[in-house]
Design an enzyme around this catalytic site. Sequence first.
Site, PDB file in Angstrom:
ATOM      1  N   ASP A   1       0.874  -1.177   0.000  1.00 40.22           N
ATOM      2  CA  ASP A   1       0.000   0.000   0.000  1.00 40.22           C
ATOM      3  C   ASP A   1       0.912   1.227   0.000  1.00 40.22           C
ATOM      4  OD1 ASP A   1       0.923   0.246   2.602  1.00 40.22           O
ATOM      5  OD2 ASP A   1      -1.061   0.410   3.511  1.00 40.22           O
TER       6      ASP A   1
ATOM      7  N   CYS B   1       3.362  -3.101   3.983  1.00 46.70           N
ATOM      8  CA  CYS B   1       2.549  -1.930   4.329  1.00 46.70           C
ATOM      9  C   CYS B   1       3.295  -1.181   5.436  1.00 46.70           C
ATOM     10  CB  CYS B   1       1.114  -2.307   4.698  1.00 46.70           C
ATOM     11  SG  CYS B   1       0.901  -3.344   6.150  1.00 46.70           S
TER      12      CYS B   1
ATOM     13  N   THR C   1       3.089  -1.332   8.738  1.00 45.10           N
ATOM     14  CA  THR C   1       3.529  -2.254   9.798  1.00 45.10           C
ATOM     15  C   THR C   1       3.710  -3.682   9.301  1.00 45.10           C
ATOM     16  OG1 THR C   1       1.227  -2.770  10.323  1.00 45.10           O
ATOM     17  CG2 THR C   1       2.252  -0.956  11.562  1.00 45.10           C
TER      18      THR C   1
ATOM     19  N   HIS D   1      10.231 -24.109   8.792  1.00 44.36           N
ATOM     20  CA  HIS D   1       9.241 -24.789   9.634  1.00 44.36           C
ATOM     21  C   HIS D   1       7.812 -24.647   9.142  1.00 44.36           C
ATOM     22  CE1 HIS D   1      11.892 -25.078  13.511  1.00 44.36           C
ATOM     23  NE2 HIS D   1      12.554 -25.403  12.416  1.00 44.36           N
TER      24      HIS D   1
ATOM     25  N   HIS E   1       7.537 -31.200  10.359  1.00 48.26           N
ATOM     26  CA  HIS E   1       7.155 -29.869   9.870  1.00 48.26           C
ATOM     27  C   HIS E   1       6.076 -29.974   8.790  1.00 48.26           C
ATOM     28  CE1 HIS E   1      10.070 -28.080  12.395  1.00 48.26           C
ATOM     29  NE2 HIS E   1      11.104 -28.622  11.775  1.00 48.26           N
TER      30      HIS E   1
HETATM   31  C1  RB5 Z   1      -1.833   2.763   6.367  1.00 49.01           C
HETATM   32  O1  RB5 Z   1      -1.924   3.970   6.990  1.00 49.01           O
HETATM   33  C2  RB5 Z   1      -1.478   1.672   7.372  1.00 49.01           C
HETATM   34  O2  RB5 Z   1      -2.586   1.415   8.193  1.00 49.01           O
HETATM   35  C3  RB5 Z   1      -1.056   0.423   6.636  1.00 49.01           C
HETATM   36  O3  RB5 Z   1       0.053   0.709   5.851  1.00 49.01           O
HETATM   37  C4  RB5 Z   1      -0.663  -0.760   7.491  1.00 49.01           C
HETATM   38  O4  RB5 Z   1       0.280  -0.430   8.432  1.00 49.01           O
HETATM   39  C5  RB5 Z   1      -1.770  -1.557   8.027  1.00 49.01           C
HETATM   40  O5  RB5 Z   1      -1.589  -2.579   8.706  1.00 49.01           O
END
Ligand code: RB5
Length: 143
Positions: A7, A64, A66, A97, A133
Amino acid sequence: MIAIGSDHGGYELKQEVMKHLEARGFEFKDYGCYDRKSCDYPEIAHMVAHAVADGHCERGILICGTGIGMSMAANKVPGIRAALCGDCFSARMTREHNDANILCMGERVVGPGLALMIVDAFLDTEHSEDERHHRRVSKIEQI
Ligand code: RB5
């Protein structure tokens, strides 16, 4: 073939990862996003997850802010084992694994240097041949 997607929160790191894949001679298909405009990570996650689950690509990489939203969305697709990794040990272990088929990372969590090492660990590690596994991964699929 590797399916890759991000994203807006992972866009910059995706550009770095694609350069790295190219330098290493990997073929990849970019499922977007294609600029820094705000977009919804589940849409990209579903495209990459289906590319892998349907056999068009062997592995996927999703980025993304996080890595959490991408991993949650990708893991909804049957046959997908998406692993959120912030270190090389986890990236190697999840291949050995768990036979993870999608790597998720957070651009706001890992720097580009570490991220490329995580990508290498993920792509260069095969699933263990150990029966236990394989048995455990089959049990994930049965849930
Ligand atoms: C976008 O602002 C953010 O929420 C997205 O990149 C991500 O971290 C979501 O898990």
